[in-house]
Design a protein around this motif. Structure first.
Motif, PDB file in Angstrom:
ATOM      1  N   ARG A  81     -35.894  -0.224 -75.277  1.00 47.93           N
ATOM      2  CA  ARG A  81     -35.688  -0.490 -73.854  1.00 47.93           C
ATOM      3  C   ARG A  81     -36.683  -1.543 -73.369  1.00 47.93           C
ATOM      4  NH1 ARG A  81     -33.557   3.204 -69.855  1.00 47.93           N
ATOM      5  NH2 ARG A  81     -34.068   2.530 -67.741  1.00 47.93           N
ATOM      6  N   ASP A  99     -30.991  10.524 -68.489  1.00 47.11           N
ATOM      7  CA  ASP A  99     -30.809   9.205 -69.072  1.00 47.11           C
ATOM      8  C   ASP A  99     -29.903   9.354 -70.293  1.00 47.11           C
ATOM      9  OD1 ASP A  99     -31.138   6.460 -69.295  1.00 47.11           O
ATOM     10  OD2 ASP A  99     -32.966   6.602 -70.502  1.00 47.11           O
ATOM     11  N   ASN A 124     -36.707   5.522 -74.509  1.00 47.75           N
ATOM     12  CA  ASN A 124     -37.413   4.246 -74.630  1.00 47.75           C
ATOM     13  C   ASN A 124     -37.122   3.508 -75.941  1.00 47.75           C
ATOM     14  OD1 ASN A 124     -39.333   2.479 -73.314  1.00 47.75           O
ATOM     15  ND2 ASN A 124     -40.756   2.970 -74.990  1.00 47.75           N
ATOM     16  N   ASP A 146     -36.845  -4.327 -67.879  1.00 49.36           N
ATOM     17  CA  ASP A 146     -35.799  -4.450 -66.861  1.00 49.36           C
ATOM     18  C   ASP A 146     -34.690  -3.416 -67.032  1.00 49.36           C
ATOM     19  OD1 ASP A 146     -34.442  -5.315 -69.084  1.00 49.36           O
ATOM     20  OD2 ASP A 146     -34.090  -7.367 -68.358  1.00 49.36           O
ATOM     21  N   GLY A 147     -34.865  -2.486 -67.984  1.00 44.31           N
ATOM     22  CA  GLY A 147     -33.879  -1.422 -68.181  1.00 44.31           C
ATOM     23  C   GLY A 147     -32.792  -1.759 -69.170  1.00 44.31           C
ATOM     24  N   THR A 148     -32.735  -3.000 -69.668  1.00 45.51           N
ATOM     25  CA  THR A 148     -31.771  -3.349 -70.714  1.00 45.51           C
ATOM     26  C   THR A 148     -32.387  -3.045 -72.078  1.00 45.51           C
ATOM     27  OG1 THR A 148     -32.522  -5.639 -70.818  1.00 45.51           O
ATOM     28  CG2 THR A 148     -30.744  -5.115 -69.246  1.00 45.51           C
ATOM     29  N   VAL A 158     -37.442   8.263 -69.457  1.00 40.15           N
ATOM     30  CA  VAL A 158     -36.268   7.560 -69.978  1.00 40.15           C
ATOM     31  C   VAL A 158     -36.315   7.552 -71.503  1.00 40.15           C
ATOM     32  CG1 VAL A 158     -36.012   6.049 -67.960  1.00 40.15           C
ATOM     33  CG2 VAL A 158     -37.437   5.314 -69.900  1.00 40.15           C
TER      34      VAL A 158
END
Length: 651
Positions: free
Chosen positions: A174, A135, A24, A177-179, A22
């Motif tokens: 990031r 992503d 980051n 929790d992905g937020t 992802v």
């Protein structure tokens, strides 16, 4: 059925693999003039190969909205023991796993996508897509949402790097929790502070430059004392600097419990002028538990064997020391012609398609390093507007121009209609294109109107007319006549270009002002040895000359008060000896004496802004009285059908 099941299993495994990586962390805007920008990726497992991945950056607004502007192949990269890989410019610390040029990332609102693929799949202006997308991040720095780009990349929120009102000091990170959130950068480390720690190593050099023959101490320091002996090598080679140029130990050894090592490097003082050079201290391979907090640290090695030319700088000009290399008969076509016929005859010479060579913008770098060389130091160029030298090494090569020099188009690219008209890849003096008066794009790489200039000052001038632009405050305007003669050349060399009275709108293509002022500057700042040497050298490349340097008075017959009168080369009498004419005392208070002229003549005195402040006829040796404010002036003396200009100082 078995075949379909196998395909589903492969697809499922493929999808799980894709989810392992992802975006980051991203820092698109920094307080260091955009030279510490980076993007960080993170994999769910350590040491993940990124072969087959590509990062693609997209515009969020404007006519190029939702189209790509840059792409980075990730082949050959592997995430570290914490699952992290960083792509950034040279000044990011710890050192990125992949180095890119500074000032690449746009501030937003824009976006970036991580894809399966390569840069060949995403040439510039490729549309944003979710196909093969792993992503994506759409971001800004206090801007409105780029909703169309968000839709194209399949994201539901746009992240503001300026969420805390400090976008230049914070990055987008990031969370688990992905937020996302904005906070101080953590490049090279997990955003939550967890993970396996590294012992960082810093290179330090106590100087920014040394002379040949000097010794420089290079120190390597770890953040914490090493738990076991640490040994590695480093190099100083940079292309121009190589092993014969220095002596000393290039193996680093830090014993257990210590945290630093210093080695003394001696630079050999030879007798050759190789030019100033850059030494680059570069790490060799270091153990996995260490990381580089900086690398490729640069400092200068100054060559003390530079040469000095027998002529002055534009700020302290000399005259008559440089002989024109004009071929015999080069200007014969001009004799006896007048008005537009004379102008056409000039063009027939300097744009002759069977003779003149067109070179590209990349070649201009090579040309300027010789044509604009500082007469007092062959390892420097002379910067026109700011009237000072700068090392040839300081050519601007990235988006940051502070302290750098670059290539100034005296007839601006946008005003000339030849923006980016030639290649930026130099191909040398022996590779050229035929050209003509209609070949406007050749103006992009025509050295007769391109000068070495301070980067920020070039930006300040931008595409303004002269008169609207008058140069930096506190300078003497030693460049003004040079500018005038360059523009007179361009107006004759290329169809569609002209110099006009007044100041046309800056969007006007093919017109540049102010003609009346330029004609003044041509008189008050006459052609000197620096300009003549420049004319001679450019001729070796382009096989054409600037006739207004060879014959400054010619400008009045093409553009000025003598338009319509026949031109003869004898009007610029080369026997007129400027060196025998003296104004004394200089500096002066309220009078000076003119000597060296036995005939009648006229003296005109101009301020550095080109304003005439005194005019007087004289015969033979004469005392001239004046009442002028303290400062620097130019005295234009006309006699024997010729002109000489002297600089004078009033106390």
């Amino acid at each position: 059925m078995i075949k379909k099941l196998l395909c589903l299993i492969v697809f499922a495994c493929f999808s799980v693999s894709n989810a392992q990586i992802v975006i980051n962390e991203f820092d698109s805007d920094t307080p260091s003039t955009d030279d510490r920008e980076f993007i960080e990726l993170k994999s769910a497992t350590a040491n993940l190969s990124l072969d087959g991945y590509v990062l693609v950056f997209f515009n969020g607004t404007g006519s190029l909205a939702n189209l790509s502007y840059y792409a980075i192949d990730l082949d050959g990269l592997t995430t570290d023991v914490n699952g992290i890989v960083v792509i950034g410019d040279q000044l990011v610390s710890p050192v990125p796993h992949k180095i890119i040029t500074d000032n690449i990332f746009q501030n937003g609102p824009d976006g970036v996508g991580l894809y399966l693929g390569s840069t060949s799949d995403f040439p510039n202006s490729s549309p944003a897509t979710t196909t093969n997308l792993i992503d994506a991040l759409v971001y800004d720095t206090s801007d409105a949402d780029a909703t169309a780009l968000m839709t194209a990349l399949g994201v539901t929120s746009q992240i503001d790097e300026n969420a805390n009102g400090a976008q230049t000091t914070q990055s987008i990170q990031r969370k688990n929790d992905g937020t996302y959130e904005a906070k101080l950068p953590t490049s090279g480390f997990n955003n939550d502070g967890t993970g396996i720690p590294f012992n960082g190593i810093t290179i330090s050099v106590p100087v920014t430059q040394v002379n040949e023959g000097s010794v420089v101490n290079i120190t390597f320091t770890t953040q914490t004392p090493v738990s076991s002996n640490l040994s590695f090598t480093f190099s100083l080679n940079s292309g121009s600097i190589n092993n014969p140029d220095f002596t000393g130990n290039t193996t680093v050894f830090i014993p257990t419990g210590s945290s630093s090592f210093t080695t003394a490097i001696t630079f050999v003082d030879d007798i050759l002028d190789e030019g100033d050079e850059i030494a680059i201290v570069k790490f060799g391979t270091i153990p996995a538990q260490y990381n580089r907090l900086n690398d490729q640290l640069q400092f200068r090695v100054i060559d003390n064997d530079f040469t000095v030319s027998p002529w002055g700088t534009p700020l302290n000009p000399t005259y008559g020391n440089v002989t024109p290399t004009t071929p015999v008969g080069y200007y014969d076509l001009l004799e006896g012609k007048s008005g537009n016929v004379l102008k056409q005859a000039i063009q027939d010479i300097i744009a002759n398609p069977s003779v003149v060579h067109a070179h590209n913008y990349g070649d201009i770098e090579t040309i300027l390093k010789k044509s604009d060389q500082n007469p007092l130091n062959s390892n420097q160029v002379w910067l026109m507007y700011v009237e000072q030298p700068r090392s040839k090494l300081d050519l601007q090569e990235t988006g940051v121009n502070t302290g750098k020099w670059n290539r100034e188009h005296i007839y601006p690219q946008s005003r000339g209609g030849f923006t980016d008209g030639t290649s930026s890849q130099a191909d040398g003096i022996n590779v050229w294109q035929p050209t003509s008066a209609d070949d406007l794009m050749a103006g992009h790489g025509d050295a007769h109107h391109i000068r070495a200039e301070d980067g920020p000052e070039n930006s300040i001038r931008n595409n303004r007319d002269y008169g609207e632009y008058m140069g930096p405050l506190g300078t003497q305007g030693s460049w003004r006549g040079d500018v005038a003669r360059s523009l007179f050349y361009m107006a004759c060399r290329y169809n569609g270009l002209s110099v006009v009275n007044g100041n046309p709108a800056n969007t006007t293509v093919g017109q540049l002002g102010d003609l009346a002022l330029l004609l003044q500057w041509n008189q008050t700042d006459p052609s000197d040895d620096f300009e003549m040497n420049r004319n001679n050298f450019i001729y070796t490349w382009q096989v054409n000359r600037n006739p207004f340097i060879d014959y400054p008075l010619l400008a009045d017959y093409v553009f000025g008060a003598n338009f319509g009168q026949p031109w003869f080369a004898s009007l610029s009498n080369t026997d007129f000896d400027a060196k025998r004419i003296v104004l004394y005392p200089n500096p002066a208070k309220d009078n000076f004496v003119i000597t060296g002229i036995d005939t009648e003549g006229k003296i005109e005195i101009y301020s550095t802004l080109g304003q005439k402040v005194l005019e007087q006829d004289f015969a033979g040796e004469t005392t001239v009285h004046f009442n002028l404010a303290s400062g620097i002036y130019m005295a234009r003396i006309t006699a024997d059908n010729a002109v000489v200009v002297k600089k004078m100082v009033v106390e």
